[in-house]
Design an enzyme around this catalytic site. Structure first.
Site, PDB file in Angstrom:
ATOM      1  N   ASP A   8      44.509  42.197  35.449  1.00 54.80           N
ATOM      2  CA  ASP A   8      45.472  43.152  35.983  1.00 54.80           C
ATOM      3  C   ASP A   8      46.231  42.447  37.112  1.00 54.80           C
ATOM      4  O   ASP A   8      45.756  41.455  37.663  1.00 54.80           O
ATOM      5  CB  ASP A   8      44.687  44.366  36.499  1.00 54.80           C
ATOM      6  CG  ASP A   8      45.535  45.296  37.329  1.00 54.80           C
ATOM      7  OD1 ASP A   8      46.582  45.729  36.826  1.00 54.80           O
ATOM      8  OD2 ASP A   8      45.157  45.574  38.484  1.00 54.80           O
ATOM      9  N   ASP A  10      48.421  44.200  40.032  1.00 58.00           N
ATOM     10  CA  ASP A  10      48.430  44.848  41.357  1.00 58.00           C
ATOM     11  C   ASP A  10      47.036  45.323  41.764  1.00 58.00           C
ATOM     12  O   ASP A  10      46.389  46.086  41.039  1.00 58.00           O
ATOM     13  CB  ASP A  10      49.396  46.035  41.344  1.00 58.00           C
ATOM     14  CG  ASP A  10      50.803  45.599  40.947  1.00 58.00           C
ATOM     15  OD1 ASP A  10      51.319  44.666  41.584  1.00 58.00           O
ATOM     16  OD2 ASP A  10      51.363  46.167  39.993  1.00 58.00           O
TER      17      ASP A  10
END
Ligand code: MG
Ligand code: ZN
Length: 209
Positions: A8, A10
């Site tokens: 991922d 953020d």
């Protein structure tokens, strides 16, 4: 066969932006916004040394919501890949879902829909696995939210959670990663990507014995 670690963006690799005055949180949408989180470079290096090909899968609904452009998302992602490359970390491929089921004022209508790629759905992960010819049973999704864990499991991968205990007082993970519904329970966790990478590579070593 290729073993991929899908990360991922953020909250896992880079930090979110916090407005000091309003407390509002947004995600990076310009190369100047990129702030690598503590342990991110170290964690990705450790994963690469352990034989993982690295990829990124990120939900970026802002273009559908009218907050900033798809071009801003692409420019920021490109700058992140470039920045990591300068630190010796190769990212094989990046998937960004710019859709949103309901969108927002000024959003690009072509991006407003219930898609199959927005995590917790598995579409971006499936695309990466197919593109890289990865072995699902030896591949991981690593992220900081329950949506990342669900997406990983939905794609038949193992799931690892970056869980900083000092954040997220309202989120469903606030009680910690253990004791969760089995669908949300990660196979490994750590307070930073470096700690999570140690747990992931340790579990690989354990599996060989
Ligand atoms: Mg995240
Ligand atoms: Zn999508």
């Amino acid at each position: 066969m290729t073993r991929v670690a899908i990360l991922d963006r953020d909250g896992t690799i880079i930090d979110v932006l916090r407005d000091e005055e309003t407390g509002a949180i947004t995600v990076a949408f310009h190369p100047d916004h990129i702030r690598l989180l503590p342990g991110a470079v170290e964690g990705m290096s450790a994963l690469a040394r352990a034989g993982f090909v690295l990829a990124i899968a990120t939900n970026q609904p802002a273009p559908a919501k009218g907050q900033f452009s798809a071009e801003a998302v692409r420019r920021t992602n490109d700058a992140l890949v470039e920045r990591l490359s300068k630190q010796g970390i190769a990212i094989a491929t990046v998937e960004a879902c710019m859709h949103h089921p309901t969108g927002g004022a000024g959003g690009d209508p072509s991006l407003v829909r219930a898609c199959d790629c927005r995590k917790p759905k598995a579409g971006m992960l499936e695309a990466i696995v197919a593109r890289l010819g990865a072995d699902r049973s030896r591949s991981w999704m690593l992220g900081d939210s329950s949506g990342d864990v669900q997406a990983g499991k939905a794609a038949g991968l193992k799931a690892g959670l970056v869980f900083a205990t000092n954040r997220c007082e309202l989120c469903p993970l606030r009680a910690g990663p253990t004791g969760l519904d089995p669908r949300l329970r990660p196979d490994a966790h750590g307070a930073t990507l470096a700690e999570l990478a140690t747990a992931v590579t340790g579990s690989l070593a354990a599996a060989l014995h």
